[in-house]
Design a protein around this motif. Sequence first.
Motif, PDB file in Angstrom:
ATOM      1  N   VAL A  14     105.681 -15.352  16.831  1.00 53.11           N
ATOM      2  CA  VAL A  14     104.815 -16.418  16.044  1.00 53.11           C
ATOM      3  C   VAL A  14     103.711 -15.386  15.627  1.00 53.11           C
ATOM      4  CG1 VAL A  14     103.904 -18.731  15.884  1.00 53.11           C
ATOM      5  CG2 VAL A  14     105.765 -18.009  17.640  1.00 53.11           C
ATOM      6  N   LEU A  15     103.713 -15.255  14.452  1.00 55.29           N
ATOM      7  CA  LEU A  15     102.524 -14.432  13.870  1.00 55.29           C
ATOM      8  C   LEU A  15     101.436 -15.483  13.419  1.00 55.29           C
ATOM      9  CD1 LEU A  15     104.105 -11.892  11.505  1.00 55.29           C
ATOM     10  CD2 LEU A  15     103.445 -11.561  14.099  1.00 55.29           C
ATOM     11  N   ARG A  16     101.775 -16.619  12.805  1.00 56.08           N
ATOM     12  CA  ARG A  16     100.748 -17.787  12.462  1.00 56.08           C
ATOM     13  C   ARG A  16     101.274 -18.901  12.468  1.00 56.08           C
ATOM     14  NH1 ARG A  16      96.542 -15.022   9.489  1.00 56.08           N
ATOM     15  NH2 ARG A  16      95.544 -17.000   9.744  1.00 56.08           N
ATOM     16  N   SER A  17     100.317 -19.642  13.195  1.00 58.62           N
ATOM     17  CA  SER A  17     100.702 -21.305  13.208  1.00 58.62           C
ATOM     18  C   SER A  17      99.317 -22.067  13.016  1.00 58.62           C
ATOM     19  CB  SER A  17     101.447 -21.518  14.608  1.00 58.62           C
ATOM     20  OG  SER A  17     100.558 -21.042  15.575  1.00 58.62           O
ATOM     21  N   PRO A  18      99.481 -23.314  12.661  1.00 57.56           N
ATOM     22  CA  PRO A  18      98.265 -24.115  12.610  1.00 57.56           C
ATOM     23  C   PRO A  18      98.087 -24.903  13.912  1.00 57.56           C
ATOM     24  CG  PRO A  18     100.370 -25.319  11.519  1.00 57.56           C
ATOM     25  CD  PRO A  18     100.862 -23.743  11.827  1.00 57.56           C
ATOM     26  N   GLN A  19      96.918 -25.442  13.921  1.00 60.68           N
ATOM     27  CA  GLN A  19      96.649 -26.076  15.208  1.00 60.68           C
ATOM     28  C   GLN A  19      97.234 -27.384  15.628  1.00 60.68           C
ATOM     29  OE1 GLN A  19      92.441 -27.154  14.726  1.00 60.68           O
ATOM     30  NE2 GLN A  19      91.755 -24.973  14.500  1.00 60.68           N
ATOM     31  N   LEU A  81     103.804  -5.943  16.691  1.00 58.44           N
ATOM     32  CA  LEU A  81     103.024  -6.687  16.221  1.00 58.44           C
ATOM     33  C   LEU A  81     101.637  -6.902  16.687  1.00 58.44           C
ATOM     34  CD1 LEU A  81     105.969  -9.325  15.557  1.00 58.44           C
ATOM     35  CD2 LEU A  81     104.963  -7.744  14.180  1.00 58.44           C
ATOM     36  N   PRO A  82     100.737  -7.612  16.210  1.00 55.50           N
ATOM     37  CA  PRO A  82      99.426  -7.918  16.688  1.00 55.50           C
ATOM     38  C   PRO A  82      99.469  -8.621  17.894  1.00 55.50           C
ATOM     39  CG  PRO A  82      99.428  -8.039  14.376  1.00 55.50           C
ATOM     40  CD  PRO A  82     100.967  -7.921  14.522  1.00 55.50           C
ATOM     41  N   PHE A  86     102.093 -14.918  19.698  1.00 59.36           N
ATOM     42  CA  PHE A  86     102.772 -15.226  20.601  1.00 59.36           C
ATOM     43  C   PHE A  86     104.347 -14.599  20.574  1.00 59.36           C
ATOM     44  CE2 PHE A  86      99.916 -18.632  19.899  1.00 59.36           C
ATOM     45  CZ  PHE A  86      99.273 -18.763  21.219  1.00 59.36           C
ATOM     46  N   SER A  87     104.690 -14.258  21.627  1.00 64.20           N
ATOM     47  CA  SER A  87     105.885 -13.326  21.781  1.00 64.20           C
ATOM     48  C   SER A  87     106.625 -13.921  22.963  1.00 64.20           C
ATOM     49  CB  SER A  87     105.950 -11.843  21.815  1.00 64.20           C
ATOM     50  OG  SER A  87     105.081 -11.320  20.529  1.00 64.20           O
ATOM     51  N   TYR A  88     108.000 -14.180  22.670  1.00 66.65           N
ATOM     52  CA  TYR A  88     108.813 -14.777  23.806  1.00 66.65           C
ATOM     53  C   TYR A  88     110.239 -13.625  23.790  1.00 66.65           C
ATOM     54  CZ  TYR A  88     105.681 -18.502  23.111  1.00 66.65           C
ATOM     55  OH  TYR A  88     104.575 -19.251  23.053  1.00 66.65           O
ATOM     56  N   PRO A  89     110.748 -13.494  24.917  1.00 67.53           N
ATOM     57  CA  PRO A  89     111.922 -12.662  24.818  1.00 67.53           C
ATOM     58  C   PRO A  89     113.217 -13.888  24.566  1.00 67.53           C
ATOM     59  CG  PRO A  89     111.340 -13.187  27.208  1.00 67.53           C
ATOM     60  CD  PRO A  89     110.115 -13.613  26.354  1.00 67.53           C
ATOM     61  N   ILE A  90     114.310 -13.007  23.713  1.00 67.56           N
ATOM     62  CA  ILE A  90     115.400 -13.783  23.468  1.00 67.56           C
ATOM     63  C   ILE A  90     116.429 -13.554  24.315  1.00 67.56           C
ATOM     64  CG2 ILE A  90     117.154 -14.133  21.581  1.00 67.56           C
ATOM     65  CD1 ILE A  90     114.869 -13.319  19.440  1.00 67.56           C
ATOM     66  N   ASP A 234     103.243  -3.634   9.244  1.00 68.68           N
ATOM     67  CA  ASP A 234     102.190  -3.659   8.353  1.00 68.68           C
ATOM     68  C   ASP A 234     102.438  -4.824   7.346  1.00 68.68           C
ATOM     69  OD1 ASP A 234     100.374  -2.114   9.934  1.00 68.68           O
ATOM     70  OD2 ASP A 234     100.936  -0.348   8.429  1.00 68.68           O
ATOM     71  N   SER A 235     103.740  -4.760   6.435  1.00 71.28           N
ATOM     72  CA  SER A 235     103.957  -5.601   5.504  1.00 71.28           C
ATOM     73  C   SER A 235     104.355  -6.853   6.169  1.00 71.28           C
ATOM     74  CB  SER A 235     105.356  -5.154   4.878  1.00 71.28           C
ATOM     75  OG  SER A 235     104.980  -3.755   4.566  1.00 71.28           O
ATOM     76  N   LEU A 236     104.747  -7.047   7.237  1.00 72.88           N
ATOM     77  CA  LEU A 236     105.121  -8.437   7.872  1.00 72.88           C
ATOM     78  C   LEU A 236     103.755  -9.320   8.200  1.00 72.88           C
ATOM     79  CD1 LEU A 236     108.075  -7.819  10.130  1.00 72.88           C
ATOM     80  CD2 LEU A 236     107.926  -9.276   8.239  1.00 72.88           C
ATOM     81  N   GLN A 237     102.654  -8.201   8.628  1.00 69.26           N
ATOM     82  CA  GLN A 237     101.492  -9.089   8.993  1.00 69.26           C
ATOM     83  C   GLN A 237     100.898  -9.592   7.564  1.00 69.26           C
ATOM     84  OE1 GLN A 237     100.331  -9.801  12.087  1.00 69.26           O
ATOM     85  NE2 GLN A 237      98.692 -10.942  11.149  1.00 69.26           N
ATOM     86  N   LYS A 238     100.817  -8.646   6.714  1.00 69.41           N
ATOM     87  CA  LYS A 238     100.160  -8.746   5.458  1.00 69.41           C
ATOM     88  C   LYS A 238     100.856 -10.239   4.546  1.00 69.41           C
ATOM     89  CE  LYS A 238      99.211  -7.175   0.735  1.00 69.41           C
ATOM     90  NZ  LYS A 238      99.159  -5.810  -0.357  1.00 69.41           N
ATOM     91  N   PHE A 239     102.134 -10.178   4.699  1.00 66.79           N
ATOM     92  CA  PHE A 239     103.010 -11.291   4.210  1.00 66.79           C
ATOM     93  C   PHE A 239     102.841 -12.770   5.029  1.00 66.79           C
ATOM     94  CE2 PHE A 239     107.179 -13.742   4.620  1.00 66.79           C
ATOM     95  CZ  PHE A 239     107.307 -14.046   3.020  1.00 66.79           C
TER      96      PHE A 239
END
Length: 341
Positions: A14-19, A81-82, A86-90, A234-239
């Motif tokens: 999960v790169l970005r998410s609201p509160q 990724l930065p 949040f990162s979770y295994p699949i 880098d492109s995913l983070q910018k996107f």
Amino acid sequence: CVCLLGVCGDEFSVLRSPQSVVFRDGSWPIPGERIPDVAALTMGFSVEEDLPWPGLAVGDLFHRPRATVLVTVKGVDRLALPVKGFSYPIENAVPFSLDSVANAIHTLFSEETPVVLQLAPSEERVYMVGKANSVFEDLSVTLRQLRNRLFQDNSILSSLPLNSLSRNNEVDLLFLSEIQVLHDIASLLSRHKHLAKDHSPDLYSLELSGLEEVGKRYGEDSQQFKDASQILVDSLQKFADEMFNLYGGNAVVEVVAVKEFNSPLIRKTRSILQSSESAKENPYNLAYPYNYNYSVIFNIILWMMIGLALAVIVISYNLWNMDPGYDSIIYRMTNQKIRMD
């Protein structure tokens, strides 16, 4: 931990998410077939089966995100990724689609025509519904259009450091064309910012397989694969930042990194003995599981029948005890007419 990483090598980030959407920090594996349910729950939609996954907590039910962006990257089990996300295994990475989420959006917001975009550039597979037909009508979707788009003046080739990648290789151009698609989606949406401010939720589902082709062509230990992975990160983070800002910080951007999908085993043939043994699958004669809408439909039919029965009883009682001389207008008019005669 070694056993967990060996079984769950793929990653859901999960790169970005609201509160209003709360993800918990942990290493809980998420089933691959339940990823669409995670996307549906974050948007406030209900799912047929409960999701017993502690990674997603109950957020603000009255403020749901206006967009969900899910990018699936094939050919790699993990991206650098930065750390702020949040990162979770699949667990059990099987092919999935967000068609159920798209159908829920169409059903609940059919009059507002929300933006729904599902795109797989390498397979030339595109699905646009609602306002996406007018916003992304200039988006390159076929391989020929993507190749021509790369050699235009305002393409990413003029600003992106290619390093070991080449402009003359078809595999490299396929990978770069997917990066160009990410850039064009954010650029086209920035020209129609009013669509990101309406009340209907939007859905973006992208499937990128260019990095997988680079790994097959050069090898995963090659410099080309390392440069392509860094360009993609880098492109995913910018996107993600651009889409998050376009929706005013009210969007969920997720990335699924899958080395290879595990296709479910399907039995194509069946012998006579197997067909005779299929009758023993339900030895206790159990009933089929009810749908989750069963209780709603049952209550609607039950109380409607009770109401109709009470209405028939009340009407029949009043008709039976009615006095024709005083309660009926027909007899009343007839008596007055007889008196006058």
